[in-house]
Every structure is written in structure tokens, then in C-alpha cells.
Write an enzyme that holds these catalytic residues in place. Sequence first.
Site, PDB file in Angstrom:
ATOM      1  N   ASP A  99       8.036  62.680 -18.278  1.00  0.00           N
ATOM      2  CA  ASP A  99       8.157  63.112 -19.672  1.00  0.00           C
ATOM      3  C   ASP A  99       9.583  63.589 -19.924  1.00  0.00           C
ATOM      4  O   ASP A  99       9.946  64.724 -19.587  1.00  0.00           O
ATOM      5  CB  ASP A  99       7.149  64.222 -19.977  1.00  0.00           C
ATOM      6  CG  ASP A  99       5.706  63.720 -20.001  1.00  0.00           C
ATOM      7  OD1 ASP A  99       5.428  62.707 -19.330  1.00  0.00           O
ATOM      8  OD2 ASP A  99       4.869  64.354 -20.672  1.00  0.00           O
ATOM      9  N   LYS A 173       6.111  61.663 -27.644  1.00  0.00           N
ATOM     10  CA  LYS A 173       5.435  62.949 -27.431  1.00  0.00           C
ATOM     11  C   LYS A 173       6.030  63.997 -28.356  1.00  0.00           C
ATOM     12  O   LYS A 173       7.247  64.029 -28.572  1.00  0.00           O
ATOM     13  CB  LYS A 173       5.586  63.353 -25.962  1.00  0.00           C
ATOM     14  CG  LYS A 173       5.030  64.732 -25.593  1.00  0.00           C
ATOM     15  CD  LYS A 173       5.210  64.980 -24.094  1.00  0.00           C
ATOM     16  CE  LYS A 173       4.889  66.410 -23.711  1.00  0.00           C
ATOM     17  NZ  LYS A 173       5.093  66.666 -22.258  1.00  0.00           N
ATOM     18  N   LYS A 207       1.524  61.167 -27.678  1.00  0.00           N
ATOM     19  CA  LYS A 207       0.965  62.329 -26.987  1.00  0.00           C
ATOM     20  C   LYS A 207       1.202  63.563 -27.849  1.00  0.00           C
ATOM     21  O   LYS A 207       2.342  63.862 -28.225  1.00  0.00           O
ATOM     22  CB  LYS A 207       1.619  62.513 -25.614  1.00  0.00           C
ATOM     23  CG  LYS A 207       1.167  63.796 -24.901  1.00  0.00           C
ATOM     24  CD  LYS A 207       1.757  63.912 -23.505  1.00  0.00           C
ATOM     25  CE  LYS A 207       1.450  65.266 -22.893  1.00  0.00           C
ATOM     26  NZ  LYS A 207       1.955  65.402 -21.498  1.00  0.00           N
TER      27      LYS A 207
END
Length: 247
Positions: A99, A173, A207
Site C-alpha cells: 500500500d 485507497k 479500498k
Amino acid sequence: MDIRNYLDSTYLKTAAQANLSETENKVIVKNAIQEAIDCQFKLIMIRPEQVALAKEMIQKAKSKVTIGTVIDFPEGEGSLSNKLKEANEAVINGADDLDFVINYKAFKNGLIDEVKQQVIACTQLGLAHHKIVKWIIEVAALDTHQIVQLTVLIKNTIISNFSEKEYEKVFVKSSTGFYKTTDSAPNGATLPTIKLMLENSFPLPVKAAGGVRTYDEAMEMIQLGVKRIGTSSAKAIVTGEISNSDY
């Protein structure tokens, strides 16, 4: 539908941030990993220096829990070479998901080519090692227009440089959960920001990270279309308990 398949159970505080000793914080990390194993969450999301520990615990338990970690966290201002170095070390240590915090400050300053270059190179590294890649855009640092622009920039960069079969492995995300907002404004996922991201990220998945603490909130995000939820309240979401977590 098993909601656990959507949950990236998360603990990302350093000892200093948690106001604990290194030993005390490591106990919390171990407990978080063990909880993910026991509850069979999709993934445990931890700091890079804890990936090897998680790998050891998960292998010993013969668990299917995957391991995620954060890269250039939480500011995203590191150089491309530093991002790649940190990601490569995480891969070696056993991470399954990478990430990355995108350099949203560079994006806001109009350095679009620099941001694109990082997205291409870091995504290439992740996909070359068969990892899931997620790009954290830090929605609390952006206005509505910028959220749309940055989501579209990531989407178009991936579509232009990678094959269609890889799109599902590259997420957009929402948040680090560490951004300092004013006036107690949310620093994580909110329904309006996630809707914007979903409307502009397709075919890349989204996400929702930060601020999702209950079963109902998680289901609301899933029904909107998110594929993963980053939360330190994973157990509370599954059991219906009340969470006092700040992420």
C-alpha cells in the site's frame, strides 16, 4: 457473503505514536496478527518492519491470512528510489499487498509527470512479484475536484501501462488514517469520498480505509462497491461489538 473476506485488519502505530515502549507496542502487533489468524480476516496490515514477524506467525499457524504493509507512510514524499527500496524489502520479507502513499503534495503542486512515474515504477515492481498494489490518495488532504483528478490520474496511468488482466490487482485507497484534519473533520473514508472514488476509478477497485468501525458501516461500503476495507475494528465489525478505535 463472508464479510471477513473484505477486511484488512490494521495496526500501523509506532511505539512513539501509541505512547508505548517498543516492547509494549510489539505485544500489540503480535496480538493483532494473532487476532487476524484466529478470526480468519482477509489480511493483516502492519508496518514494514513487522512483516517478517507476521510471516513467521502465519506460517506457523498454517493460516491463509495474507500480509499487507505500507510504503512511504504516511506522508508519501519519499523519492522514487526510496519507495522502490522499501517495497522490495517488504516483498523479500513476505508481504502480499503493498500500500503505497502517493505523493499527493506533488500532485497538488502540479508535478503530474513525477506522480505518474512513481505510479508506473512502483506498480511494476509489485505486479512483477505477483503482489497486490494499492495507491493511497489521502482524501482528507484533497478537495472534491482533486479526489476525482487524482483517482482518474491513477486509473489512466494503469490502463495506459498495464494489461487488462492486471487492473483488479491495483487499488485506489482512500486514506492513511494519520492525516491531521482541522475542526475534527474525518481523516478517513466517508460515503461521499468513496462514491467519488468508485465513480472515477473503474476498472480499478477501491479500498475504503479509516473510519469504518461497525458492521453496518462496513456493509454500506461493500454495497457501494468497495472490494477492501482497512480498519482497526475488524473484530468489532465481525462480532457486532462497539469499537473505540480511532481508525
